[in-house]
Design an enzyme around this catalytic site. Structure first.
Site, PDB file in Angstrom:
ATOM      1  CG  ASP A  82      -1.830   1.073   1.318  1.00  0.00           C
ATOM      2  OD1 ASP A  82      -2.439   1.083   0.149  1.00  0.00           O
ATOM      3  OD2 ASP A  82      -2.339   1.296   2.433  1.00  0.00           O
ATOM      4  CG  HIS A  83      -0.538   5.016   0.478  1.00  0.00           C
ATOM      5  ND1 HIS A  83      -0.977   5.831  -0.239  1.00  0.00           N
ATOM      6  CD2 HIS A  83      -1.757   4.645   1.116  1.00  0.00           C
ATOM      7  CE1 HIS A  83      -2.226   6.402  -0.052  1.00  0.00           C
ATOM      8  NE2 HIS A  83      -2.960   5.514   0.592  1.00  0.00           N
ATOM      9  CD  GLU A 134      -3.658   8.925  -3.535  1.00  0.00           C
ATOM     10  OE1 GLU A 134      -3.645   8.012  -2.885  1.00  0.00           O
ATOM     11  OE2 GLU A 134      -3.793  10.334  -2.974  1.00  0.00           O
ATOM     12  CB  ALA A 210     -13.018   2.878   3.313  1.00  0.00           C
ATOM     13  CB  THR A 233      -8.112   4.231  11.145  1.00  0.00           C
ATOM     14  OG1 THR A 233      -7.170   4.873  10.177  1.00  0.00           O
ATOM     15  CG2 THR A 233      -8.146   4.855  12.242  1.00  0.00           C
TER      16      THR A 233
HETATM   17  P1  13P Z   1      -7.871   4.303   6.834  1.00  0.00           P
HETATM   18  O1  13P Z   1      -6.921   4.516   7.758  1.00  0.00           O
HETATM   19  O2  13P Z   1      -8.638   5.738   6.849  1.00  0.00           O
HETATM   20  O3  13P Z   1      -8.793   3.247   6.711  1.00  0.00           O
HETATM   21  O4  13P Z   1      -7.425   4.509   5.425  1.00  0.00           O
HETATM   22  C1  13P Z   1      -6.841   3.058   4.801  1.00  0.00           C
HETATM   23  C2  13P Z   1      -6.173   3.476   3.456  1.00  0.00           C
HETATM   24  O5  13P Z   1      -6.720   3.743   2.702  1.00  0.00           O
HETATM   25  C3  13P Z   1      -4.904   2.538   3.325  1.00  0.00           C
HETATM   26  O6  13P Z   1      -4.367   2.913   1.938  1.00  0.00           O
END
Ligand code: 13P
Length: 288
Positions: A82-83, A134, A210, A233
């Protein structure tokens, strides 16, 4: 099953107008809790780790853990980075067995973002790995990455067409009003923008941030064309809260199994609820 890339499961989600839930995990406990929820809902699942989790746990541990989870489970499992802002780390993850990556060029100029994603797509596709990118900029804090609200940027639908064409990216994360982390007020999603993007591009669309978005908003976003929702989160919070409750009742507790088990159960409950919002329950049967 072996780990799979997200190509087929997200394309099927576009066709079927549902979403696959993606959950950020940090250790064996959160991983097992997510897999349990996905198996109980019988849905494909995307397990994702941030680049700071890769640094914390180690690529080999994560590939072995998630690879084992996939082998033992009855549902398709994707291991997604991720990211990632560090291309060398992304390459290492691909080489080690990740089946999907997100290269995050949202802080770069448009041209630099295109160049980064193109390079990632060329490398990843040769290895049957899928790439998410993104366009626009989602606000909030995601592990070691932080975007102030003033610097967030909604996705331009016309630019999305150009971006997908130029990069060949497999799925597109769009900024339509969500933010990473905990919200100050109720998030208001720009559904018109989402619909416009959905009309113009046919790649799977991803909703970041989300967690803590009202259920009705997630359901509507999925109806309008979101195909992957990212939750981090909202798993971290119940996991930590359950552990805090154990220690409040029994400050002397020293058996990890006693304080991790209720934390895992709390995560599994959230996972099942979020999958329910995605309309993907039962879809794992398409792959058996
Ligand atoms: P949250 O931490 O707001 O759930 O976001 C998760 C997210 O987008 C991970 O890439």
């Amino acid at each position: 099953m072996e780990l799979v890339s997200s190509r087929k499961i997200l394309k099927d989600a576009v066709k079927g107008n549902y979403a696959i839930a993606a959950f950020n995990v940090h250790n064996m406990e959160t991983l097992k809790a997510v897999i349990k929820g996905a198996v109980e809902m019988d849905t494909p699942v995307i397990i994702q780790t941030s680049q700071s989790t890769v640094k914390y746990a180690g690529i080999e541990y994560l590939v072995a853990l998630v690879g084992t989870a996939a082998k033992l489970s009855s549902v398709p499992v994707v291991l997604h980075l991720d990211h990632c802002t560090d291309w060398e780390l992304a390459k290492k993850c691909i080489d080690a067995g990740y089946t999907s990556i997100m290269v995050d060029g949202s802080m770069l100029s448009y041209e630099e973002n295109v160049a980064l994603v193109k390079k990632a797509v060329e490398y990843a596709h040769l290895r049957d790995v899928t790439v998410e990118a993104e366009l626009g900029r989602v606000a909030g804090v995601e592990d070691d990455l932080s975007v102030e609200e003033e610097k967030s940027l909604y996705t331009d639908p016309d630019l999305a067409v150009d971006f997908v064409e130029k990069t060949g990216v497999d799925s597109l994360a769009i900024a339509i009003g969500t933010a990473h982390g905990v919200y100050k007020g109720e998030p208001k999603l720009d559904y018109e923008r989402l619909s416009a993007i959905r009309r113009k591009v046919d790649v799977p669309l991803v909703l970041h941030g989300a967690s803590c978005v009202p259920d009705e908003s997630i359901i509507k976003a999925v109806e309008l064309g979101i195909n992957k929702i990212n939750i981090a989160t909202e798993l971290k919070m119940p996991f930590a809260d359950a552990i805090k409750r154990v220690f409040k009742e029994k400050p002397q507790e020293d058996d990890p199994r006693k304080y991790f088990t209720p934390a895992m159960d709390a995560v599994t409950e959230v996972v099942k609820h979020k999958i329910g919002l995605c309309s993907s329950a039962g879809k794992a049967s398409l792959y058996r």
